[in-house]
Motif scaffolding. Structure first.
Motif, mmCIF file in Angstrom:
data_model
loop_
_atom_site.group_PDB
_atom_site.id
_atom_site.type_symbol
_atom_site.label_atom_id
_atom_site.label_comp_id
_atom_site.label_asym_id
_atom_site.label_seq_id
_atom_site.Cartn_x
_atom_site.Cartn_y
_atom_site.Cartn_z
ATOM 1 N N ALA A 18 -2.516 -34.176 19.773
ATOM 2 C CA ALA A 18 -2.341 -32.976 18.639
ATOM 3 C C ALA A 18 -3.854 -32.867 18.071
ATOM 4 O O ALA A 18 -3.888 -31.524 17.669
ATOM 5 N N THR A 19 -4.690 -33.703 17.966
ATOM 6 C CA THR A 19 -5.912 -33.550 17.733
ATOM 7 C C THR A 19 -6.698 -32.672 18.575
ATOM 8 O O THR A 19 -7.380 -31.612 18.260
ATOM 9 N N LEU A 20 -6.397 -33.113 20.007
ATOM 10 C CA LEU A 20 -7.338 -32.069 21.109
ATOM 11 C C LEU A 20 -6.680 -30.608 20.769
ATOM 12 O O LEU A 20 -7.529 -29.735 20.968
ATOM 13 N N GLY A 59 -9.300 -22.716 9.231
ATOM 14 C CA GLY A 59 -8.007 -21.901 9.128
ATOM 15 C C GLY A 59 -7.388 -22.135 10.207
ATOM 16 O O GLY A 59 -5.856 -22.202 10.156
ATOM 17 N N VAL A 60 -7.842 -22.570 11.359
ATOM 18 C CA VAL A 60 -7.170 -22.779 12.513
ATOM 19 C C VAL A 60 -6.731 -24.353 12.703
ATOM 20 O O VAL A 60 -5.743 -24.702 12.820
ATOM 21 N N MET A 61 -7.549 -25.129 12.265
ATOM 22 C CA MET A 61 -7.670 -26.855 12.530
ATOM 23 C C MET A 61 -7.145 -27.295 11.515
ATOM 24 O O MET A 61 -6.330 -28.252 11.844
ATOM 25 N N ARG A 62 -7.168 -27.027 10.215
ATOM 26 C CA ARG A 62 -6.973 -28.212 9.086
ATOM 27 C C ARG A 62 -5.426 -28.242 8.972
ATOM 28 O O ARG A 62 -5.043 -29.395 9.064
ATOM 29 N N GLU A 67 -0.669 -31.930 9.663
ATOM 30 C CA GLU A 67 0.704 -32.320 10.192
ATOM 31 C C GLU A 67 0.780 -33.293 11.166
ATOM 32 O O GLU A 67 1.543 -34.197 11.398
ATOM 33 N N ALA A 68 -0.221 -33.443 11.936
ATOM 34 C CA ALA A 68 -0.512 -34.486 12.982
ATOM 35 C C ALA A 68 -0.706 -35.928 12.267
ATOM 36 O O ALA A 68 0.180 -37.017 13.063
ATOM 37 N N ARG A 69 -1.332 -36.095 10.968
ATOM 38 C CA ARG A 69 -1.465 -37.464 10.457
ATOM 39 C C ARG A 69 -1.338 -37.075 9.083
ATOM 40 O O ARG A 69 -1.984 -37.207 8.158
ATOM 41 N N PRO A 70 0.155 -36.726 8.347
ATOM 42 C CA PRO A 70 0.486 -36.406 7.229
ATOM 43 C C PRO A 70 -0.029 -37.339 6.077
ATOM 44 O O PRO A 70 -0.329 -37.157 5.006
ATOM 45 N N SER A 71 -0.201 -38.708 6.435
ATOM 46 C CA SER A 71 -0.452 -39.663 5.482
ATOM 47 C C SER A 71 -2.123 -39.884 5.402
ATOM 48 O O SER A 71 -2.721 -40.374 4.518
ATOM 49 N N PRO A 94 -16.271 -28.273 11.234
ATOM 50 C CA PRO A 94 -15.641 -27.115 11.948
ATOM 51 C C PRO A 94 -16.499 -26.261 12.613
ATOM 52 O O PRO A 94 -15.868 -25.707 13.592
ATOM 53 N N VAL A 95 -17.745 -26.151 12.487
ATOM 54 C CA VAL A 95 -18.886 -25.896 13.345
ATOM 55 C C VAL A 95 -19.964 -26.700 13.345
ATOM 56 O O VAL A 95 -20.757 -26.435 12.395
#
Length: 272
Positions: A18-20, A59-62, A67-71, A94-95
């Protein structure tokens, strides 16, 4: 009702995938916005372009990372230093190398690191212009496009390619003095000294054995946590410039090939 079993981060393939996906999606979005012809005329325009880039990437990543690590919490300010509250936190850039992106230069990437109780646990560094991806998990090794990486085996500092740079604009006069003195010291001790930004793009080279030493007289966490985990998991040394264990609260940073760590500390610890 049974308590869910917590999978160790190093073994959580779902989290890494998910992170990838999140980091690569953000990086590919920023690749489409990159042009070697980008130019800004003054500081106001530069700052506006940097903030715009960050917003585009986040806007794409956050949302995908949360969601991948809700905690996990979210470290909002990428220029912050010091420790985070207990628990898990996403630390992203992010950049990374935003100043290069907006000047039409190729040395930039996108990073996301999961930090748990102030220890980096998982990281992804994606270079959109080359398509290369660096990954690491604590205790699980460091990899470039799925192949394990290791640091340099050079035994002597006089053959070393080393590097440093400033963490952000507007550092203190004392920090700039230390940077300058450290460059002079390493020019007398090492073979070649690079001074460039961003930190992560030097640290991936230390992890992969292309560079031998990187140090920084600053502690902006988003520029260090990804590279620190990569170097450690590749088998390199990560401390402060005095050789003490590096922590998020450390005022400075040193990463090196194993055999060059002691000599690097000897050179850099003299700078106060």
């Amino acid at each position: 009702m049974s308590t869910p079993i917590e999978i160790p981060i190093a073994e959580d393939g779902t989290l890494m995938r998910a992170t990838l996906a999140a980091v690569r999606a953000a990086g590919d979005h920023m690749k489409h916005l990159f042009t070697p012809d980008r130019r800004q005329g003054n500081l106001k325009e530069l700052v506006k372009a940097i903030h715009a880039n960050d917003a585009e990437s986040l806007g794409v990543m956050r949302a995908a990372l949360l969601e991948a690590r809700p905690s996990a919490g979210w470290a909002e300010d990428e220029l912050e230093s010091g420790e985070l509250p207990a628990g898990e936190w996403w630390v992203t850039d992010p950049v990374e190398g935003n100043i290069n992106h907006i000047h039409g230069m190729t040395e930039w990437c996108v990073t996301a690191t999961l930090v748990k109780d102030n220890v980096p646990e998982l990281t992804v560094v994606y270079l959109p212009l080359t398509g290369n991806t660096y990954t690491a998990t604590r205790g699980g090794g460091a990899f470039l496009d799925g192949e394990r990486i290791v640091p340099s085996a050079k035994p002597e500092l006089d053959a070393a390619l080393v590097g440093t740079g400033q963490a952000r604009p507007g550092e203190s006069t004392e920090t700039f003095r230390r940077i300058g003195e450290s460059v002079t010291a390493m020019l007398n001790a090492a073979l070649v000294v690079r001074v460039s930004v961003p930190a992560t793009l030097q640290l991936i080279h230390v992890a992969a054995g292309r560079m031998d030493v990187f140090w920084q007289f600053s502690a902006v966490r988003s520029g260090l946590v990804a590279g620190a985990l990569l170097v450690q998991e590749a088998g390199g040394a990560v401390t402060d410039v005095n050789g003490r264990p590096w922590q998020l609260c450390s005022p400075n940073f040193l990463a090196s090939a194993p055999a060059l760590h002691s000599a690097s500390v000897s050179v850099l610890s003299t700078i106060q």
